[in-house]
Structure formats: structure tokens, C-alpha cells
Design an enzyme around this catalytic site. Sequence first.
Site, PDB file in Angstrom:
ATOM      1  CG  HIS A 142      -5.940   1.885   5.319  1.00 19.42           C
ATOM      2  ND1 HIS A 142      -5.450   2.817   6.199  1.00 19.42           N
ATOM      3  CD2 HIS A 142      -4.946   0.985   5.112  1.00 19.42           C
ATOM      4  CE1 HIS A 142      -4.194   2.501   6.502  1.00 19.42           C
ATOM      5  NE2 HIS A 142      -3.865   1.396   5.854  1.00 19.42           N
TER       6      HIS A 142
ATOM      7  CB  SER B 105       5.350  -1.824  12.134  1.00 19.20           C
ATOM      8  OG  SER B 105       5.007  -0.465  12.380  1.00 19.20           O
TER       9      SER B 105
ATOM     10  CG  ASN C 177      -1.790   1.204   1.334  1.00 16.60           C
ATOM     11  OD1 ASN C 177      -1.854   2.011   0.408  1.00 16.60           O
ATOM     12  ND2 ASN C 177      -2.489   1.356   2.455  1.00 16.60           N
ATOM     13  CG  PHE C 178       2.931   2.533  -3.532  1.00 14.99           C
ATOM     14  CD1 PHE C 178       3.532   1.426  -2.953  1.00 14.99           C
ATOM     15  CD2 PHE C 178       3.193   2.797  -4.883  1.00 14.99           C
ATOM     16  CE1 PHE C 178       4.361   0.592  -3.696  1.00 14.99           C
ATOM     17  CE2 PHE C 178       4.026   1.976  -5.629  1.00 14.99           C
ATOM     18  CZ  PHE C 178       4.607   0.873  -5.046  1.00 14.99           C
ATOM     19  CE  LYS C 179      -0.219   3.170   4.780  1.00 13.55           C
ATOM     20  NZ  LYS C 179      -0.076   3.229   6.215  1.00 13.55           N
TER      21      LYS C 179
ATOM     22  CD  GLU D 227      -3.290  -2.481   7.283  1.00 15.03           C
ATOM     23  OE1 GLU D 227      -2.154  -2.662   6.843  1.00 15.03           O
ATOM     24  OE2 GLU D 227      -3.997  -1.513   6.947  1.00 15.03           O
TER      25      GLU D 227
HETATM   26  P1  13P Z   1       3.138   0.422   7.665  1.00 16.56           P
HETATM   27  O1  13P Z   1       3.642  -0.858   7.058  1.00 16.56           O
HETATM   28  O2  13P Z   1       3.894   1.634   7.182  1.00 16.56           O
HETATM   29  O3  13P Z   1       3.018   0.336   9.141  1.00 16.56           O
HETATM   30  O4  13P Z   1       1.637   0.635   7.095  1.00 16.56           O
HETATM   31  C1  13P Z   1       0.739  -0.414   7.180  1.00 16.56           C
HETATM   32  C2  13P Z   1      -0.492  -0.075   6.414  1.00 16.56           C
HETATM   33  O5  13P Z   1      -1.246   0.806   6.813  1.00 16.56           O
HETATM   34  C3  13P Z   1      -0.755  -0.809   5.164  1.00 16.56           C
HETATM   35  O6  13P Z   1      -2.047  -0.583   4.710  1.00 16.56           O
END
Ligand code: 13P
Length: 229
Positions: free
Chosen positions: A88, A193, A6-8, A157
Site C-alpha cells: 500500500h 476515492s 481497508n479501514f486503515k 491505487e
Molecule cells: P480512499 O477510498 O479513502 O481514497 O482510500 C483508498 C485506499 O487507500 C484503499 O486502500
Amino acid sequence: MIFAANFKTHHTRSSTRAYLQTLQTRLQDASTDHRVYVFPPATALERYEGVVTLGAQNIYPVVRGAYTGEIGLDQVEEFGIKTVLIGHSERRSLLGETQKKVAEKFAFFQSQGFEIFYCIGEPLLVRESGDRAVIEHLRAQFEGIDTDYTRLIVAYEPIWAIGTGRSATVSEIATTHAALREMTDAPLLYGGSVKQENIAQITAIDGVDGVLVGSASLDPEGFYRMMCC
Ligand code: 13P
């Protein structure tokens, strides 16, 4: 195993292209049988044929219409996108998506036959209240969701583990996934993480079918290394 990135709000159209090229080459050479997904920002979506499946981080539940700033079905179907992330925690908390809205999105994309990565997770306060509180919190996030949907993938998550460097422990993940298994037959991913240092431990947990990775997925070589540990 399912490996999803997930690149956000990271990467551009051109860096996503370069990323996919690198990842594709690595995966082809290794001929891995993992299922690999990448969710780039909406501006980087494009028709892509390869071993990686591209998905959208967010789509408004509409074909087209007056929804300023959003994209609908027309805009993603142009690129053959049939995979979407819903629920999310960043959208729930920062963008104000209620369970009702999340469920509405789910129903819409289910009716369109999309593969849905459905995200759930508890805040720290709930985790500190114990396993029962966590399970009840997660159960509430299934309200209005068809957990029998055949194209469903659930991503657990915990909010306090996202972007903090502090993953949930093996025992927290194992206990939570065991409880989730009672609620759905869908593949269960863990996210929060996940990184090279803990990937082997996490994917070895009984009941973990894959991972949803944020920061540690941004470098294609690093993401690939996670798959071959
Ligand atoms: P991180 O791996 O940066 O903690 O993010 C997890 C996430 O929100 C994936 O959707």
C-alpha cells in the site's frame, strides 16, 4: 466483483465487530455473489466465520521473533487469517517500505499460501507525465513480484486519488487496467476515492474486477449500498 474495505487506522475491535455483524446480515439477506473482504486494524483481527473474508493490513514477513511493534505469522494464524495487503502506498511512503522490502514480504506470504492484495500506484507528478510514465512506474512496482501467483489480486491505487475525493477518471482507469492486464492475469481492483457516487461508473469499466475502498467503506450500510448499485 471483489469489494474490499481497508479501514486503515479507523475502527476499534468493538466497532469492527458491530460493523461485521451489520454487513453480514445485509449480505446474507441479499445473497450476493460478490467476494467481500474487510481489512481492519490489527487489534481488531479475530477468528471470524461468515461471508466476509478478514485480512490483515500488514504483517511482518516472519513467523515470530524480535520485531518490536510488528505482528508476524503466529499472531494472525491464531485467528485463521490467510489474506494480507502488501505494498500500500501509505506503507511505501509513510513507513518507508522499499520495493525490496515489499518483494520480500510478497515472497514470504506467497510461500505461506496467503491470498495477497498487492497495491501499486503512481504519484501525481508521474500521472502528469502521461500514460507511458505511469505504466513504467507501475511496472517497476512489480519488480521481484511473482505476477503469476495464483492467489494474487492487484489493486491499482493512484496515490493522488487516495483520500482526496478525486478519483481517477474512467478513461485513466480503463487505460491503466488494460496495460496491467498485459502484465498479469490476476483480478484487477481500482482504489482511490471510490464512493457511492462513482461506484457504478467504476465497476462498469472493462478490466475492473473490483474495488479497494478506504473512507467510503467505514460505514457498513454505505459500503453495502456500493455493492448493490
Ligand atoms: P480512499 O477510498 O479513502 O481514497 O482510500 C483508498 C485506499 O487507500 C484503499 O486502500
